[in-house]
Design an enzyme around this catalytic site. Structure first.
Site, short mmCIF file in Angstrom:
data_model
loop_
_atom_site.label_atom_id
_atom_site.label_comp_id
_atom_site.label_asym_id
_atom_site.label_seq_id
_atom_site.Cartn_x
_atom_site.Cartn_y
_atom_site.Cartn_z
N CYS A 6 14.05 10.94 5.47
CA CYS A 6 14.04 10.55 6.89
C CYS A 6 15.40 10.70 7.53
O CYS A 6 15.52 11.05 8.69
CB CYS A 6 13.58 9.12 7.00
SG CYS A 6 14.52 8.01 5.94
N GLU A 33 10.44 16.78 13.37
CA GLU A 33 10.77 16.50 11.97
C GLU A 33 9.91 17.41 11.10
O GLU A 33 8.68 17.33 11.13
CB GLU A 33 10.47 15.03 11.66
CG GLU A 33 10.91 14.64 10.28
CD GLU A 33 10.59 13.19 9.95
OE1 GLU A 33 9.47 12.74 10.23
OE2 GLU A 33 11.47 12.51 9.39
N LYS A 68 0.85 -1.20 0.00
CA LYS A 68 0.00 0.00 0.00
C LYS A 68 0.88 1.25 0.00
O LYS A 68 1.52 1.57 0.99
CB LYS A 68 -0.93 0.04 1.22
CG LYS A 68 -1.98 1.15 1.03
CD LYS A 68 -2.50 1.76 2.30
CE LYS A 68 -1.67 2.88 2.86
NZ LYS A 68 -1.61 4.11 2.06
N GLU A 80 10.20 1.60 10.06
CA GLU A 80 11.24 2.56 9.64
C GLU A 80 10.60 3.94 9.72
O GLU A 80 9.78 4.30 8.88
CB GLU A 80 11.68 2.27 8.20
CG GLU A 80 12.39 0.95 8.00
CD GLU A 80 13.83 0.98 8.49
OE1 GLU A 80 14.37 2.07 8.76
OE2 GLU A 80 14.42 -0.11 8.62
#
Ligand code: NAD
Length: 497
Positions: free
Chosen positions: A300, A399, A192, A266
Site C-alpha cells: 500500500c 493503484e 477475517k 487503512e
C-alpha cells in the site's frame, strides 16, 4: 498438490475456542509462484459468521478478558508471541507458499515486522493507566456560596467486539496488527483474512489455544466479500478495523452505516517520491527500484510515482533501469529471489492491462512490460518502468498493485508538491535531497500520512504512526497512540471533600 506446507490442514474455522466445521464452500489455495495447490481451505458461511460474532459478544459481555488488567492480558499475549516465534520456521514456510513472500521481506515486514509490531503493542499496553483530570475550582452558578471543587480521571476501556478484515499482501503483519492491539486493550475479536490467504490467519487458532486466550476472545472466520459484508453490517460488532482497497473501504462505510460502528480504515495509495536536482542519484534510483518491485508491487505504501527534476531525469531513469533489471524474479522458495509473484492470475492480468493503458496514454515504456522469460507458470510480471508520464493519466493516478513505476518530470519545488498532492490518495511520500531543510519544508506540504526523507526509516518502523489522508484511510496503525484506536475514553469525575 503440495502436501508439505505447514498449517494447511486445519480442522475448520476457529470459533469460541474450538475448531468448527465450516458451512461455506471449500477453496483450493494455490502457491502463486507454482500454481500448485497447497491445501483446501474451509470458508465461512452465514451461520459461521453469526456464531463467531456471538462467541466474541459472549466472551466480551460475560468473559474474564475485558475485566483483566492490562498486565494480565499482556502476559497472555507475551505467551502468544513466544509461540509464534518458536514456530517461526513453519510460519515462514507457509508465508512463502501461500503469499509468495521472498526471503528478504520475510526478515523485514512480513515476519520480523509482525513480531516487532506485536512486541511494541505489548509495551504500549503495559503503560496504559487512568489519567488524572485537572482540578476544577470555581463558584457554583446554581448554589451561591457552595464552590465547585472537583476532579476526576480519564480511563480507557475496550469498545467491545472488534472485527478485523485484512488483505492478502502482508497477512501475518496485518492480522496481528488488528488482533494484538485489540486483544491487549480488552476487546474480543473476529478476524477475517483475505480469501486468497486463509491459512495465514487460521493457524493463529492453534497459537491462541496454546497461549490460553479465553474461548471466544479470538475467532477466525474465512471467506470473501459476502462474509465481510455480514460482519460489517452486524449490530453486535462495535468496531471495524479494515485494511484493503479504497473501493472496499467505501463499501464498508456504507454497509456499516446503519449500525454506527467506529471505523478504522487503512486503504490504498499511489505514493510519490520527489527527487530534487541535488539528490544523491544513486540512492534515489535504488530506493525507486526497490520500491516499485517490492513484493511485486503489492504494497500500500510503496513509492511508485517518481517526480524527478528534469535536469537529472534521464540519468535517474537509466540508473533505475539498471538496478531493477538486475533483481532476480522467480519462486520465493529460492532465497536469492528478490521479486516474487502476484497473488493470482487476475492480479497479473490487471498489471498487464495497465501496461497497455500506459502505452495508449503515450507514456514511454523503458523497462519490462510483460511476463518474465522462462517463468511460464506462476503469476509473475516483469518489473516495469514508464517515463514521460502525465500525472493525470491512469497509470499515475490508480493503484496498480503490480510492479510498475512511473516517472514524471518537474522543474520547481512548488510544481513537485502540486504534482505529489494531485492524487486521490495520501498514504506515503518521499523526498530525496542533499538539502535536509528544503526536504523537510516539502515534507510539511505533502498531504500524506507519512513522508520519508532520503529513505527515512521506511514504513517498517512500527514506532511511527502509519495511515492515510483522503482515500488512503481514516485512523492510524502503529505509533505511540496506536492502542487508542481500540479504546474508548471514559471520564469519571467526582467532588472533593
Ligand atoms: P481488497 O480491498 O480487495 O480486500 C481486502 C479484504 O476485504 C479482503 O479480506 C476481502 O475479502 C474483504 N472484502 C471485500 N469486499 C468486502 C466487502 N464488501 N465488505 C467487507 N469486506 C470485504 O484488498 P486486497 O486486494 O486484498 O489488498 C490490496 C489492497 O489493500 C490495496 O488497495 C492496498 O493498498 C491495501 N492495503 C492497505 C494497507 C494500509 O495499511 N493502508 C496495507 C496493506 C494493503
Amino acid at each position: 498438490m503440495d502436501m508439505n506446507v505447514p498449517f494447511t490442514n486445519v480442522p475448520g474455522l476457529f470459533i469460541g475456542g474450538e475448531w468448527v466445521k465450516a458451512t461455506g464452500e471449500h477453496h483450493v489455495i494455490v502457491n502463486p509462484a507454482t500454481e500448485v495447490a497447497i491445501g483446501t481451505a474451509p470458508m465461512g458461511g452465514k451461520d459461521d459468521v453469526d456464531a463467531a460474532i456471538a462467541a466474541a459478544r459472549h466472551a466480551f459481555d460475560h468473559g474474564p478478558w475485558p475485566l483483566m488488567s492490562f498486565e494480565e492480558r499482556a502476559a497472555v499475549m507475551r505467551k502468544f508471541l513466544a509461540i509464534l516465534q518458536r514456530r517461526s520456521d513453519e510460519i515462514k514456510a507457509l508465508l512463502t507458499a501461500e503469499v509468495g513472500v521472498v526471503a528478504m521481506l520475510m526478515n523485514g515486514a512480513q515476519f520480523g515486522g509482525a513480531i516487532a509490531a506485536s512486541e511494541y503493542a505489548i509495551k504500549l499496553a503495559t503503560r496504559i493507566e487512568p489519567e488524572p483530570l485537572a482540578l476544577e475550582f470555581k463558584p457554583n452558578p446554581y448554589f451561591a456560596g457552595r464552590d465547585i471543587f472537583a476532579t476526576g480521571v480519564t480511563v480507557r476501556e475496550p469498545y467491545g467486539v472488534v472485527v478485523g478484515i485484512t488483505p492478502h499482501n502482508y497477512p501475518l503483519l496485518l492480522n496481528l496488527a488488528k488482533a494484538v492491539p485489540a486483544l491487549l486493550t480488552g476487546n474480543t475479536v473476529v478476524l477475517k483474512p483475505s480469501e486468497f490467504t486463509p491459512f495465514s490467519a487460521l493457524f493463529l487458532g492453534y497459537i491462541a489455544a496454546e497461549a490460553g486466550l479465553p474461548p471466544g476472545t479470538l475467532n477466525i472466520v474465512t471467506g470473501g466479500p459476502e462474509v465481510g459484508q455480514q460482519l460489517t453490517a452486524d449490530p453486535r460488532v462495535d468496531l471495524l478495523s479494515f485494511t484493503g482497497s479504497d473501493t472496499v473501504g467505501k463499501a464498508i462505510m456504507a454497509q456499516s452505516a446503519s449500525t454506527l460502528k467506529k471505523l478504522h480504515l487503512e486503504l490504498g495509495g499511489k505514493s510519490a517520491m520527489i527527487v530534487r536536482a541535488d539528490a544523491d542519484l544513486q540512492k534515489a534510483a535504488a530506493m525507486a527500484a526497490f520500491s516499485f518491485t517490492m513484493h511485486a508491487g503489492q504494497g500500500c505504501a510503496l513509492l511508485t510515482r517518481y517526480l524527478v527534476h528534469n535536469s537529472i531525469r534521464p540519468a535517474f531513469v537509466e540508473m533505475v533501469k539498471a538496478i531493477a533489471s538486475s533483481l532476480k524474479v522467480g519462486n520465493p522458495a529460492d532465497p536469492s529471489v528478490i521479486v516474487g509473484p502476484l497473488i493470482r492470475e487476475a492480479a497479473r492480468r490487471k498489471t498487464a492491462e495497465y501496461v497497455q493503458i500506459g502505452r495508449d496514454a503515450g507514456a514511454k515504456l523503458v523497462l519490462g512490460g510483460g511476463r518474465p522469460a522462462g517463468l511460464d507458470k506462476g503469476y509473475f510480471h516483469e518489473p516495469t518502468l514508464f517515463d514521460d508520464v502525465d500525472n493525470r493519466s491512469r497509470i499515475a493516478q490508480e493503484e496498480i498493485f503490480g510492479p510498475i513505476g512511473v516517472v514524471i518530470g518537474f522543474d520547481t519545488d512548488d510544481e513537485a508538491v502540486a504534482l505529489a498532492n494531485d492524487s486521490r490518495f495520501g498514504l506515503n511520500g518521499g523526498v530525496m535531497s542533499a538539502n535536509p531543510a528544503a526536504a523537510y519544508r516539502i515534507a510539511l506540504r505533502l498531504r500524506t500520512g507519512g513522508v520519508a526523507i532520503n529513505g527515512g526509516t521506511g514504513d517498517l518502523f512500527v514506532q511511527a504512526p502509519f495511515g492515510g489522508y483522503k482515500h488512503s484511510g481514516i485512523g492510524r496503525e502503529f505509533g505511540p497512540n496506536w492502542l487508542n484506536e481500540f479504546m474508548a475514553e471514559k471520564a469519571i469525575t467526582y467532588p472533593i471533600g
